[in-house]
Design an enzyme around this catalytic site. Structure first.
Site, PDB file in Angstrom:
ATOM      1  N   ARG A  23       0.828  -1.217   0.000  1.00  0.00           N
ATOM      2  CA  ARG A  23       0.000   0.000   0.000  1.00  0.00           C
ATOM      3  C   ARG A  23       0.854   1.255   0.000  1.00  0.00           C
ATOM      4  NH1 ARG A  23      -2.913  -1.113   5.471  1.00  0.00           N
ATOM      5  NH2 ARG A  23      -0.763  -1.787   5.833  1.00  0.00           N
ATOM      6  N   GLN A  46       3.853  26.261  18.110  1.00  0.00           N
ATOM      7  CA  GLN A  46       3.315  26.778  16.861  1.00  0.00           C
ATOM      8  C   GLN A  46       3.760  25.883  15.721  1.00  0.00           C
ATOM      9  OE1 GLN A  46       3.647  31.520  17.368  1.00  0.00           O
ATOM     10  NE2 GLN A  46       4.624  30.797  15.538  1.00  0.00           N
ATOM     11  N   ASN A  48       4.226  26.548  11.620  1.00  0.00           N
ATOM     12  CA  ASN A  48       4.211  27.581  10.592  1.00  0.00           C
ATOM     13  C   ASN A  48       4.287  26.957   9.212  1.00  0.00           C
ATOM     14  OD1 ASN A  48       4.352  29.517  12.677  1.00  0.00           O
ATOM     15  ND2 ASN A  48       6.579  29.372  12.707  1.00  0.00           N
ATOM     16  N   HIS A  62      17.038  33.752   9.374  1.00  0.00           N
ATOM     17  CA  HIS A  62      16.292  34.300  10.503  1.00  0.00           C
ATOM     18  C   HIS A  62      16.579  33.538  11.789  1.00  0.00           C
ATOM     19  CE1 HIS A  62      13.255  35.030   7.072  1.00  0.00           C
ATOM     20  NE2 HIS A  62      14.018  36.100   7.194  1.00  0.00           N
ATOM     21  N   LYS A  72      13.456  24.543  15.849  1.00  0.00           N
ATOM     22  CA  LYS A  72      12.525  24.301  14.740  1.00  0.00           C
ATOM     23  C   LYS A  72      12.689  22.876  14.235  1.00  0.00           C
ATOM     24  CE  LYS A  72      13.026  29.003  12.931  1.00  0.00           C
ATOM     25  NZ  LYS A  72      13.482  29.798  11.782  1.00  0.00           N
ATOM     26  N   HIS A 119      18.572  30.390  10.391  1.00  0.00           N
ATOM     27  CA  HIS A 119      17.897  29.447   9.509  1.00  0.00           C
ATOM     28  C   HIS A 119      17.380  30.163   8.263  1.00  0.00           C
ATOM     29  CE1 HIS A 119      14.106  27.374   8.158  1.00  0.00           C
ATOM     30  NE2 HIS A 119      15.019  26.433   8.008  1.00  0.00           N
ATOM     31  N   TYR A 132       6.991  24.026   9.487  1.00  0.00           N
ATOM     32  CA  TYR A 132       7.930  23.856  10.593  1.00  0.00           C
ATOM     33  C   TYR A 132       7.265  24.135  11.923  1.00  0.00           C
ATOM     34  CZ  TYR A 132       8.877  28.870   9.675  1.00  0.00           C
ATOM     35  OH  TYR A 132       8.776  30.215   9.454  1.00  0.00           O
ATOM     36  N   GLU A 143      13.281  39.153  16.983  1.00  0.00           N
ATOM     37  CA  GLU A 143      13.647  38.694  15.643  1.00  0.00           C
ATOM     38  C   GLU A 143      14.950  39.344  15.177  1.00  0.00           C
ATOM     39  OE1 GLU A 143      11.537  38.299  11.296  1.00  0.00           O
ATOM     40  OE2 GLU A 143      10.975  39.991  12.558  1.00  0.00           O
ATOM     41  N   LYS A 167      13.261  43.089   3.015  1.00  0.00           N
ATOM     42  CA  LYS A 167      13.665  42.937   4.420  1.00  0.00           C
ATOM     43  C   LYS A 167      14.876  42.005   4.545  1.00  0.00           C
ATOM     44  CE  LYS A 167      11.807  41.420   8.891  1.00  0.00           C
ATOM     45  NZ  LYS A 167      10.622  40.909   9.587  1.00  0.00           N
ATOM     46  N   ASP A 168      14.840  40.870   3.839  1.00  0.00           N
ATOM     47  CA  ASP A 168      15.966  39.934   3.914  1.00  0.00           C
ATOM     48  C   ASP A 168      17.215  40.497   3.230  1.00  0.00           C
ATOM     49  OD1 ASP A 168      14.597  38.116   5.454  1.00  0.00           O
ATOM     50  OD2 ASP A 168      14.119  36.766   3.801  1.00  0.00           O
TER      51      ASP A 168
END
Length: 186
Positions: A23, A46, A48, A62, A72, A119, A132, A143, A167-168
């Site tokens: 299967r 959490q 995400n 980040h 994570k 990461h 994650y 952050e 931003k990055d």
């Protein structure tokens, strides 16, 4: 589950131990007991999702600083990506070293990222999704970011990014100050 420690202490590649038949297969993607036996954080607060339309989308690098540092568990649920982590623990023998791991939906492979690691990832296919689980809530004041092409790390990305946020792109060059814990956040 099969846990393989990487060259960065505390970071693991996690593979599903498959029980196969005609299967397909069955296996666990999460087991608190097995994570605890390896000494990994199980305080998941959490989950995400990141959905990425285009191949070459880069997100990161980040992290959140103490007291909101997070671990994570990263898994590709559609498509493929190259996941990069950097050890930012000043007392670690692998401080400022990085690794990259290819994660694909087909492999079901995951990457466990410890607290105080940077990461980021680049997608290797269009329509790539990443899920994650994290051990801390998102805290905007905690952050931090590292530019993907910071010469302090010389990360060897498999391709040049085609899509990256302003931003990055705006992250400054790395310095030890970037990773220092915050005094206190109410």
């Amino acid at each position: 589950m099969i846990f393989t420690e990487t060259k960065l202490k505390g970071a693991y590649i996690v593979d599903i131990k498959r029980i196969e038949d005609d299967r397909g297969f069955f296996g666990r993607a999460w087991c608190k007991q097995e994570f605890e036996e390896v000494g990994l954080s199980t305080n998941v607060v959490q989950t995400n999702l990141s959905s990425n339309k285009k191949k070459g989308t880069l997100r990161g690098l980040h992290f959140q600083v103490t007291p909101h540092a997070e671990s994570k568990l990263v898994r590709c649920t559609r498509g493929a990506l190259y996941d990069v982590i950097i050890d930012l623990r000043e007392q670690s023998p692998t401080y400022r070293q990085w690794i990259g791991v290819e994660l694909t939906a087909d492999s079901f492979r995951m990457l466990y990222v410890p607290e105080n690691f940077g990461h980021g990832f680049i997608t290797l296919e269009d329509n790539t999704d990443i899920m994650y689980q994290v051990t801390e809530y998102y805290a905007p004041a905690a952050e931090r970011g590292i530019r993907y092409n910071d010469p302090a790390f010389n990360i060897e990305w498999p391709m040049e990014p085609l899509v990256i946020s302003d931003k990055d792109l705006a992250h400054a060059d790395f310095s030890d100050e970037v990773a220092r814990p915050l005094p206190s956040i109410s």
